[in-house]
Each structure stands twice: as structure tokens, then as C-alpha cells.
Enzyme design. Structure first.
Site, PDB file in Angstrom:
ATOM      1  N   ASN A 224      85.669  74.587  24.846  1.00  0.00           N
ATOM      2  CA  ASN A 224      86.332  75.774  24.058  1.00  0.00           C
ATOM      3  C   ASN A 224      85.164  76.560  23.416  1.00  0.00           C
ATOM      4  O   ASN A 224      84.206  76.258  24.298  1.00  0.00           O
ATOM      5  CB  ASN A 224      86.044  74.816  22.437  1.00  0.00           C
ATOM      6  N   LYS A 302      83.155  70.664  45.507  1.00  0.00           N
ATOM      7  CA  LYS A 302      83.635  71.645  45.044  1.00  0.00           C
ATOM      8  C   LYS A 302      85.405  71.973  45.737  1.00  0.00           C
ATOM      9  O   LYS A 302      85.473  71.833  46.623  1.00  0.00           O
ATOM     10  CB  LYS A 302      82.818  73.143  45.121  1.00  0.00           C
ATOM     11  N   ASP A 320      89.530  61.304  19.930  1.00  0.00           N
ATOM     12  CA  ASP A 320      89.082  62.618  18.567  1.00  0.00           C
ATOM     13  C   ASP A 320      88.277  61.653  17.965  1.00  0.00           C
ATOM     14  O   ASP A 320      88.346  60.329  17.067  1.00  0.00           O
ATOM     15  CB  ASP A 320      90.345  61.772  17.886  1.00  0.00           C
ATOM     16  N   ILE A 321      87.515  62.340  17.996  1.00  0.00           N
ATOM     17  CA  ILE A 321      85.570  61.168  16.977  1.00  0.00           C
ATOM     18  C   ILE A 321      85.714  61.637  15.779  1.00  0.00           C
ATOM     19  O   ILE A 321      85.408  59.946  15.435  1.00  0.00           O
ATOM     20  CB  ILE A 321      84.412  62.593  17.630  1.00  0.00           C
TER      21      ILE A 321
HETATM   22  O1  C5P Z   1      92.720  68.492  15.701  1.00  0.00           O
HETATM   23  P1  C5P Z   1      91.098  69.416  15.372  1.00  0.00           P
HETATM   24  O2  C5P Z   1      90.856  69.245  16.961  1.00  0.00           O
HETATM   25  O3  C5P Z   1      91.631  71.213  15.231  1.00  0.00           O
HETATM   26  O4  C5P Z   1      90.233  68.850  14.273  1.00  0.00           O
HETATM   27  C1  C5P Z   1      89.208  69.841  14.493  1.00  0.00           C
HETATM   28  C2  C5P Z   1      87.865  68.383  13.607  1.00  0.00           C
HETATM   29  O5  C5P Z   1      88.314  67.106  14.410  1.00  0.00           O
HETATM   30  C3  C5P Z   1      86.476  68.739  13.725  1.00  0.00           C
HETATM   31  O6  C5P Z   1      86.092  68.670  12.859  1.00  0.00           O
HETATM   32  C4  C5P Z   1      86.197  68.542  15.237  1.00  0.00           C
HETATM   33  O7  C5P Z   1      84.827  68.863  15.287  1.00  0.00           O
HETATM   34  C5  C5P Z   1      86.902  66.746  15.213  1.00  0.00           C
HETATM   35  N1  C5P Z   1      87.385  66.763  15.803  1.00  0.00           N
HETATM   36  C6  C5P Z   1      87.176  65.784  17.207  1.00  0.00           C
HETATM   37  N2  C5P Z   1      87.437  64.967  18.790  1.00  0.00           N
HETATM   38  C7  C5P Z   1      87.824  65.666  19.069  1.00  0.00           C
HETATM   39  C8  C5P Z   1      88.706  66.361  18.582  1.00  0.00           C
HETATM   40  C9  C5P Z   1      88.183  67.074  17.186  1.00  0.00           C
HETATM   41  O8  C5P Z   1      85.827  64.822  16.317  1.00  0.00           O
HETATM   42  N3  C5P Z   1      88.493  65.336  20.123  1.00  0.00           N
END
Ligand code: C5P
Length: 416
Positions: A224, A302, A320-321
Site C-alpha cells: 500500500n 525471480k 485483520d490485525i
Molecule cells: O479495513 P481497513 O483496511 O480500511 O481498516 C483500516 C484499519 O485497520 C487501520 O487501522 C489498519 O491499521 C487496520 N488494518 C489491520 N489489518 C489489516 C487491515 C487493516 O490492522 N489487515
């Protein structure tokens, strides 16, 4: 920012081994360390370990400064930004208070014109002895910052104050002293000089920042867009407010803010592990732009351009952390997420706050039309979404966003 230069004097006590950890923290934080080992200190750690960790020669004796013309004791005592004594034994404190200079360490301490920080470590009776207390009081009056030792079980089997403060706390104190004069944190609010009077003192704040890199093959990755500037500013502001800060950082090119313990990661899965390892925390501010997907397969070599068809990439979802942390038994008391959106910014963020079960969401518009200065830039226009509603903050620098957010965090912890 070029890192701070620390002259570290290692006294003779069982806690001397913790000086190695302090050297590691200072180096990791981008600082330079030159070590001076007293005769007593050399009974507990070797010059070799300190030289290897500091990547600098270690000085042990006044008469060892062979190249006296080049690096005399006067120069050695002045070329640092700060002199740190760790551990500061009862003997070293007494010699400093008396103005004795009978070895390299005490000579440097008498000759220096730089701020001095002492992290004491000794037996509880020695610490409580009237002579030591008088020396400490005198040194403090003379402008030496003498930390309070920690309380607990001692190597000698007794219990009480006298343990060396944790290296993280000493590193935190170093940053406080270094920031007292100039303003390297770009306009941090004026906090009380005593760390224990600061609003987030004693709190552990966990911050994630930067992008994640998801490898496709040894040379390619998915990522990103994220400079890490907002997350680093929040980590710096929380440290200045007295918190112990763990910054879990994806790949960025920023210097570690003073006093912050930084853990570097590459991928989302590594970030998830590092976040888990940093718990428990009182507050977590998840600013990282975590890649939602990774390549399902990692090619060890590669991938070559072969034939007419480009290779297809199969994606797998990353953890999703933030949502995982929200659902965990170790959920921090205050959990804050970020939401970078390109449309319906507020509606999406309000939904995200509920779906992910977080306390606050800081939302910003990163659409090419409106958020062009945000990504990689120094300013940010954010909305703070809490249970009470939405606040629209005026455009401001990322540092100012960080300061205001940290003030709100401190207030929320007090208000419960
Ligand atoms: O759902 P989205 O990616 O927009 O959410 C953003 C929030 O979720 C941010 O705080 C980001 O650090 C966290 N996030 C996360 N793990 C992910 C995706 C997003 O902790 N895989």
C-alpha cells in the site's frame, strides 16, 4: 535527524550487563554510543561485548588513551550530547558528589560540560544510606538527573529500592533530556520535566505504522502507499507524553523517534505476530496501511517473462490485525484504528468502527482529488469518530494531529 551521541559510563555492579541492552536500544534508535568501562564494571561485562554492540572502541583507563592528543579525556567528555552512567554505583555517585577524579570515568564526569543522567543500581541499604541520599540530593541540586531506582527483589536476596531502572525506561529518560533544549520533536507540547508527571507516564502505547510488503518473488511485492509519517508522529508524541511506546513498523525510511522501541517487520503476518508479542498494552493506535491481500504462492526464484501470457497472481487474505486485537482477551483499554478512504469517508469509517469493534476511528480522505497532500505529505485532514459522534478536525500538520490525538488519549484514560 542525525542520532544523539551518548557517552555511556558503565560502573561496577551486577546490573552492568543491562548496559548492553541499553546500548542495543540506543543503537536501534539511531543513536551513537561510546562506552567507558570502570575497573569494577569490567568485572561484570567485557570491553569486547560493549565494543561489538556499540560498534565503537571502548575506553577503560585514563592511561589507555594512547592518542591523548587526538582524543583526550576532555574531548571524550565533550563530544557527546549526553553522558549516561549505567549502572551508577554508590561509589560512583559519592565520587561525583565529592568531585573526585581518580580514574577515567570520574575524570570525564568532572570535565564534562554536557547533561549527565545517572541510573543507580545498588543494594537497598546502600541506596537508603544517609550518605548516598545526601550525595544524590547534592547531585540533583547540581543539575545531574539521578533516576529513582526500581523496587523489587535484588540479586543479593534483599527487597526494596535499588534495582537498575529497566533499559527501556533509561532510553526514555535519555530522550526526555535530549529534547529538553532544542525541539527535535517539532513542537511537542511542553510537558513537565519529571517524566512521572507526564500524562501518559506508566502507560504502554502500541503503534503500528507504514505499509506492509507482501512478497511475490525475491524481487517483487504488493504494498500500500504509506510513508509512515503519521504513525511515527503519533509514536513520538506518545513518548513525549511519558508513555512507553512500542512502534511496530513496516518498511519506511524514517528515523526512530527518541525513546521509542521500534520493531521492524515486512509482511502483514509478521506485523500481526509483532503486535501480539508487544501485548499487553493500555492503548493501541493502528495506523499501518496493512496490505489486505498477499500472493498465495511465493516463488523462490525471480519469475521470468516467458511466452505471451503474463503470470496470474492468486491472492490470499491477510489477517485483520485490528479486528483480531479487538476480539482478543488482551484487547487494549483504548483501541484506535485509522481509515483511509476515497469515497463516503465518514459513513465508511462509522461502519468500520462498529464492524471492527474499535473505540475510535481516525478517518481521512485519500482520494486523488482531495487527499493529494496526505499520502507521503506532511499535512492531514482527519475526522475523529467516537461513540459520541464525529469531529471534523481542521487541516493541520501530521505532528499536530498526533499531539491532539495523544491529548485525547490521555484524557480518555483519566475519564475512564
Ligand atoms: O479495513 P481497513 O483496511 O480500511 O481498516 C483500516 C484499519 O485497520 C487501520 O487501522 C489498519 O491499521 C487496520 N488494518 C489491520 N489489518 C489489516 C487491515 C487493516 O490492522 N489487515
Amino acid at each position: 535527524m542525525s542520532g544523539p551521541r551518548i557517552l555511556l559510563i558503565v560502573g561496577g555492579g551486577i546490573a552492568a550487563y543491562k548496559a548492553c541492552e541499553l546500548v542495543r536500544l540506543i543503537r536501534k534508535g539511531g543513536g551513537e554510543v561510546t562506552c567507558v568501562l570502570t575497573e569494577g564494571g569490567a568485572q561484570f561485562v567485557t570491553p569486547m561485548s560493549l565494543a561489538a554492540l556499540s560498534e565503537n572502541p571502548v575506553h577503560t583507563s585514563l592511561w589507555d588513551l594512547k592518542n591523548e592528543a587526538e582524543i583526550g579525556h576532555i574531548q571524550l567528555s565533550r563530544q557527546a550530547d549526553l553522558v549516561v552512567i549505567c549502572p551508577a554505583t554508590a561509589d560512583l555517585l559519592a565520587k561525583m558528589a565529592a568531585g573526585l577524579a581518580d580514574d577515567l570515568a570520574t575524570t570525564l564526569l568532572l570535565a564534562t560540560d554536557k547533561p549527565v543522567l545517572a541510573a543507580p543500581a545498588m543494594n537497598v541499604r546502600m541506596w537508603q544510606h544517609a550518605a548516598t541520599q545526601r550525595n544524590v540530593a547534592w547531585l540533583r541540586q547540581a543539575g545531574v538527573r539521578v533516576m529513582e531506582p526500581d523496587e523489587g527483589a535484588m540479586a543479593c536476596g534483599e527487597y526494596g529500592p535499588g534495582r537498575l531502572p529497566e533499559p527501556e525506561a533509561i532510553w526514555q529518560e535519555i530522550s526526555v533530556l535530549l529534547n529538553a533544549g532544542a525541539d527535535p520533536l517539532a513542537g511537542q507540547p511542553e510537558f513537565d520535566a519529571q517524566p512521572e508527571h507526564r500524562p501518559l507516564y506508566g502507560k504502554h502505547v502500541l503503534v503500528t505504522a507504514g505499509p506492509t510488503h507482501e512478497p511475490i518473488d525475491p524481487v517483487r511485492y504488493i504494498a500500500n502507499r504509506s510513508s509512515g509519517k503519521q504513525g511515527y508522529a503519533i509514536a513520538a508524541a506518545a513518548a513525549a507524553a511519558g508513555a512507553r511506546v512500542t512502534l511496530v513498523s513496516g518498511p519506511v525510511t524514517l528515523a526512530t523517534p527518541p525513546g521509542v522501541d521500534r520493531v521492524d517487520v515486512e509482511s502483514a503476518r509478521e506485523m500481526a505476530q509483532a503486535v501480539n508479542a508487544a501485548l499487553p498494552a493500555d492503548v493501541a493506535v493502528m495506523v499501518a496501511a496493512v496490505a489486505d491481500w498477499r500472493s498465495e504462492d511465493f516463488a523462490a526464484e525471480k519469475i521470468k517473462k516467458r511466452g505471451a501470457e503474463p503470470p496470474s497472481l492468486r491472492l490470499a487474505e491477510n489477517p485483520d490485525i485490528l479486528a483480531t486485537l479487538a476480539a482478543s482477551p488482551q484487547r487494549p483499554r483504548l483501541l484506535i484504528g485509522f481509515a483511509a478512504e476515497t469515497e463516503d469517508v465518514i459513513a465508511n469509517a462509522v461502519r468500520k468502527r462498529e464492524v471492527k469493534n474499535v473505540d475510535w476511528i481516525v478517518a481521512n480522505d485519500v482520494s486523488p482529488a482531495r487527499g493529494k497532500d496526505t499520502m507521503g505529505g506532511d499535512s492531514n485532514t482527519v475526522h475523529l469518530i467516537t461513540q459520541a459522534g464525529t469531529e471534523n478536525w481542521e487541516p493541520m500538520s501530521k505532528q499536530a494531529v498526533a499531539r491532539r490525538l495523544v491529548e485525547r488519549i490521555a484524557k480518555a484514560l483519566v475519564d475512564g
